[in-house]
Design a protein around this motif. Structure first.
Motif, PDB file in Angstrom:
ATOM      1  N   TYR A 234       0.835  -1.207   0.000  1.00 11.78           N
ATOM      2  CA  TYR A 234       0.000   0.000   0.000  1.00 11.78           C
ATOM      3  C   TYR A 234       0.865   1.251   0.000  1.00 11.78           C
ATOM      4  CZ  TYR A 234      -4.140  -2.782   1.184  1.00 11.78           C
ATOM      5  OH  TYR A 234      -5.169  -3.689   1.176  1.00 11.78           O
ATOM      6  N   GLN A 235       0.466   2.235  -0.809  1.00  8.60           N
ATOM      7  CA  GLN A 235       1.146   3.529  -0.817  1.00  8.60           C
ATOM      8  C   GLN A 235       0.262   4.645  -0.277  1.00  8.60           C
ATOM      9  OE1 GLN A 235       3.401   4.369  -4.458  1.00  8.60           O
ATOM     10  NE2 GLN A 235       3.142   2.226  -5.038  1.00  8.60           N
ATOM     11  N   ARG A 236      -0.957   4.303   0.137  1.00  4.36           N
ATOM     12  CA  ARG A 236      -1.880   5.252   0.756  1.00  4.36           C
ATOM     13  C   ARG A 236      -2.328   4.679   2.087  1.00  4.36           C
ATOM     14  NH1 ARG A 236      -3.500   4.645  -4.549  1.00  4.36           N
ATOM     15  NH2 ARG A 236      -3.284   6.492  -5.882  1.00  4.36           N
ATOM     16  N   VAL A 237      -2.395   5.553   3.090  1.00  6.58           N
ATOM     17  CA  VAL A 237      -2.782   5.106   4.428  1.00  6.58           C
ATOM     18  C   VAL A 237      -3.832   6.052   4.989  1.00  6.58           C
ATOM     19  CG1 VAL A 237      -2.005   4.748   6.803  1.00  6.58           C
ATOM     20  CG2 VAL A 237      -0.565   3.998   4.907  1.00  6.58           C
ATOM     21  N   ILE A 238      -4.856   5.480   5.632  1.00 10.86           N
ATOM     22  CA  ILE A 238      -5.826   6.252   6.392  1.00 10.86           C
ATOM     23  C   ILE A 238      -5.660   5.879   7.859  1.00 10.86           C
ATOM     24  CG2 ILE A 238      -8.255   6.835   6.718  1.00 10.86           C
ATOM     25  CD1 ILE A 238      -8.801   5.889   3.901  1.00 10.86           C
ATOM     26  N   LEU A 239      -5.427   6.880   8.691  1.00 11.63           N
ATOM     27  CA  LEU A 239      -5.233   6.683  10.125  1.00 11.63           C
ATOM     28  C   LEU A 239      -6.441   7.219  10.880  1.00 11.63           C
ATOM     29  CD1 LEU A 239      -1.560   7.826  10.881  1.00 11.63           C
ATOM     30  CD2 LEU A 239      -2.534   5.579  11.394  1.00 11.63           C
ATOM     31  N   ALA A 240      -6.997   6.441  11.781  1.00 11.12           N
ATOM     32  CA  ALA A 240      -8.119   6.888  12.605  1.00 11.12           C
ATOM     33  C   ALA A 240      -7.662   6.991  14.053  1.00 11.12           C
ATOM     34  CB  ALA A 240      -9.296   5.924  12.483  1.00 11.12           C
ATOM     35  N   ILE A 241      -7.791   8.209  14.614  1.00 21.13           N
ATOM     36  CA  ILE A 241      -7.367   8.481  15.984  1.00 21.13           C
ATOM     37  C   ILE A 241      -8.602   8.841  16.795  1.00 21.13           C
ATOM     38  CG2 ILE A 241      -5.818   9.809  17.456  1.00 21.13           C
ATOM     39  CD1 ILE A 241      -4.362   8.273  15.258  1.00 21.13           C
ATOM     40  N   GLY A 242      -8.822   8.139  17.906  1.00 17.21           N
ATOM     41  CA  GLY A 242     -10.023   8.345  18.703  1.00 17.21           C
ATOM     42  C   GLY A 242      -9.971   9.570  19.592  1.00 17.21           C
ATOM     43  N   PRO A 243     -11.082   9.877  20.264  1.00 16.54           N
ATOM     44  CA  PRO A 243     -11.170  11.036  21.144  1.00 16.54           C
ATOM     45  C   PRO A 243     -10.604  10.725  22.529  1.00 16.54           C
ATOM     46  CG  PRO A 243     -13.247   9.892  21.155  1.00 16.54           C
ATOM     47  CD  PRO A 243     -12.337   9.129  20.207  1.00 16.54           C
ATOM     48  N   GLU A 244     -10.707  11.681  23.438  1.00 16.98           N
ATOM     49  CA  GLU A 244     -10.346  11.415  24.834  1.00 16.98           C
ATOM     50  C   GLU A 244     -11.243  10.295  25.355  1.00 16.98           C
ATOM     51  OE1 GLU A 244     -11.176  15.390  26.016  1.00 16.98           O
ATOM     52  OE2 GLU A 244      -9.057  15.910  26.192  1.00 16.98           O
ATOM     53  N   GLY A 245     -10.641   9.283  25.915  1.00 13.68           N
ATOM     54  CA  GLY A 245     -11.400   8.112  26.352  1.00 13.68           C
ATOM     55  C   GLY A 245     -11.410   6.995  25.335  1.00 13.68           C
ATOM     56  N   GLY A 246     -10.954   7.285  24.111  1.00 15.79           N
ATOM     57  CA  GLY A 246     -10.841   6.256  23.085  1.00 15.79           C
ATOM     58  C   GLY A 246     -12.143   5.974  22.364  1.00 15.79           C
ATOM     59  N   TRP A 247     -12.047   5.090  21.376  1.00 20.47           N
ATOM     60  CA  TRP A 247     -13.230   4.640  20.650  1.00 20.47           C
ATOM     61  C   TRP A 247     -14.081   3.745  21.539  1.00 20.47           C
ATOM     62  CZ3 TRP A 247     -13.572   7.285  16.309  1.00 20.47           C
ATOM     63  CH2 TRP A 247     -12.418   7.624  15.585  1.00 20.47           C
ATOM     64  N   THR A 248     -15.385   3.760  21.322  1.00 21.31           N
ATOM     65  CA  THR A 248     -16.253   2.832  22.049  1.00 21.31           C
ATOM     66  C   THR A 248     -16.154   1.444  21.422  1.00 21.31           C
ATOM     67  OG1 THR A 248     -18.179   3.244  20.626  1.00 21.31           O
ATOM     68  CG2 THR A 248     -17.869   4.717  22.526  1.00 21.31           C
ATOM     69  N   GLU A 249     -16.677   0.440  22.129  1.00 21.28           N
ATOM     70  CA  GLU A 249     -16.676  -0.917  21.582  1.00 21.28           C
ATOM     71  C   GLU A 249     -17.467  -0.980  20.279  1.00 21.28           C
ATOM     72  OE1 GLU A 249     -17.918  -3.853  24.334  1.00 21.28           O
ATOM     73  OE2 GLU A 249     -16.366  -3.393  25.826  1.00 21.28           O
ATOM     74  N   GLY A 250     -18.580  -0.254  20.235  1.00 22.40           N
ATOM     75  CA  GLY A 250     -19.377  -0.240  19.011  1.00 22.40           C
ATOM     76  C   GLY A 250     -18.620   0.362  17.838  1.00 22.40           C
ATOM     77  N   GLU A 251     -17.864   1.414  18.086  1.00 25.56           N
ATOM     78  CA  GLU A 251     -17.083   2.031  17.015  1.00 25.56           C
ATOM     79  C   GLU A 251     -15.966   1.115  16.551  1.00 25.56           C
ATOM     80  OE1 GLU A 251     -17.589   6.789  18.010  1.00 25.56           O
ATOM     81  OE2 GLU A 251     -16.186   5.594  19.182  1.00 25.56           O
ATOM     82  N   LEU A 252     -15.319   0.437  17.481  1.00 23.75           N
ATOM     83  CA  LEU A 252     -14.267  -0.503  17.093  1.00 23.75           C
ATOM     84  C   LEU A 252     -14.843  -1.656  16.272  1.00 23.75           C
ATOM     85  CD1 LEU A 252     -12.095  -0.610  20.339  1.00 23.75           C
ATOM     86  CD2 LEU A 252     -11.511   0.449  18.145  1.00 23.75           C
ATOM     87  N   LYS A 253     -16.063  -2.079  16.609  1.00 25.78           N
ATOM     88  CA  LYS A 253     -16.708  -3.121  15.794  1.00 25.78           C
ATOM     89  C   LYS A 253     -17.024  -2.587  14.398  1.00 25.78           C
ATOM     90  CE  LYS A 253     -20.314  -6.642  15.854  1.00 25.78           C
ATOM     91  NZ  LYS A 253     -20.615  -6.493  14.426  1.00 25.78           N
ATOM     92  N   PHE A 254     -17.430  -1.317  14.320  1.00 23.58           N
ATOM     93  CA  PHE A 254     -17.671  -0.683  13.024  1.00 23.58           C
ATOM     94  C   PHE A 254     -16.415  -0.743  12.169  1.00 23.58           C
ATOM     95  CE2 PHE A 254     -17.161   3.112  10.387  1.00 23.58           C
ATOM     96  CZ  PHE A 254     -18.314   3.106   9.625  1.00 23.58           C
TER      97      PHE A 254
END
Length: 244
Positions: free
Chosen positions: A183-203
């Motif tokens: 891969y030569q393209r990367v998308i990085l997802a950084i969560g908020p204070e407290g982190g991602w919720t379990e539902g978001e991580l499942k998403f």
């Protein structure tokens, strides 16, 4: 001596103009004068610019030869919205590190007041990325998208999609980059204070994202964004150099 770089507000042929506060900073703070040379980034290239006129809220340049501009890695940063002072510090530093696009994300743990106020921060964020781009000698600032809910984000299958997760204990960012070097393209997802919720991580998991860790310590959101961006930018820069 390295010339300062500015991003033009207006371009017409071999003429470029800085306007408004942008021009006032150059004229009043840096005391620019007719005949001085700077690097001027336009939509198409970076060119040497010689000042031909300095006026109130307006600095005019005559454009000359093209100036080499570094190719930046293609990194999209999905940055969950958190306290604006720290978030904007992350935006500034990740711009300096070379991200190509920043998407503010309204996450489940984003404070509702911050989510509402974020809709009015677009102009300020644009100023931040522009100033950081000029300071770091980029040819153009990154795109800053409107604040978006996580569920509304479009999929992009031609990029390596990585989400930083506090719950991840085994998979390190560096290891994933080495494993997925095609891969030569990367998308990085950084969560908020407290982190991602379990539902978001499942998403993320259901959408095919790779969960990674930066190590055993728990980092603030802005620290994680900067550290992860630095690791990915370094990796992609080396990869692109090897492919050249």
């Amino acid at each position: 001596m390295t010339r300062r770089r500015f991003i033009a507000d207006e371009v017409s042929g071999d003429r470029a103009v800085l306007t408004g506060a942008h021009a006032d900073h150059l004229a009043r703070v840096l005391r620019a004068r007719v005949g001085q040379d700077f690097d001027i980034a336009t939509d198409r290239a970076v060119r040497r610019g010689r000042i031909t006129d300095v006026g109130e809220g307006r600095v005019v340049f005559e454009l000359g030869e093209a100036v080499p501009a570094a190719d930046l890695p293609e990194i999209t940063l999905l940055l969950a919205i958190f306290k604006f002072d720290r978030m904007e510090w992350a935006i500034e530093k990740c711009t300096e590190l070379g991200v190509s696009r920043i998407v503010p994300v309204i996450a489940r743990r984003t404070d509702s007041h911050l989510a509402a106020a974020s809709l009015k921060r677009a102009d300020r964020w644009q100023r931040i990325v522009r100033q950081a781009s000029e300071q770091s000698r980029r040819a153009a600032p990154p795109e800053v998208a409107p604040p978006t809910k996580l569920s509304d984000l479009a999929d992009r299958s031609d990029a390596l999609r990585i989400v930083l997760a506090e719950s991840e204990r085994q998979t390190l960012l560096h290891d994933v980059l080495n494993t997925e070097a095609a891969y030569q393209r990367v998308i990085l997802a950084i969560g908020p204070e407290g982190g991602w919720t379990e539902g978001e991580l499942k998403f993320f998991q259901d959408a095919g994202w790779v969960s990674v860790s930066l190590g055993s310590t728990i980092l603030r959101a802005e620290t994680a964004a900067i550290a992860a961006t630095a690791v990915v930018a370094s990796f992609l820069t080396a990869l692109n150099r090897d492919l050249a």
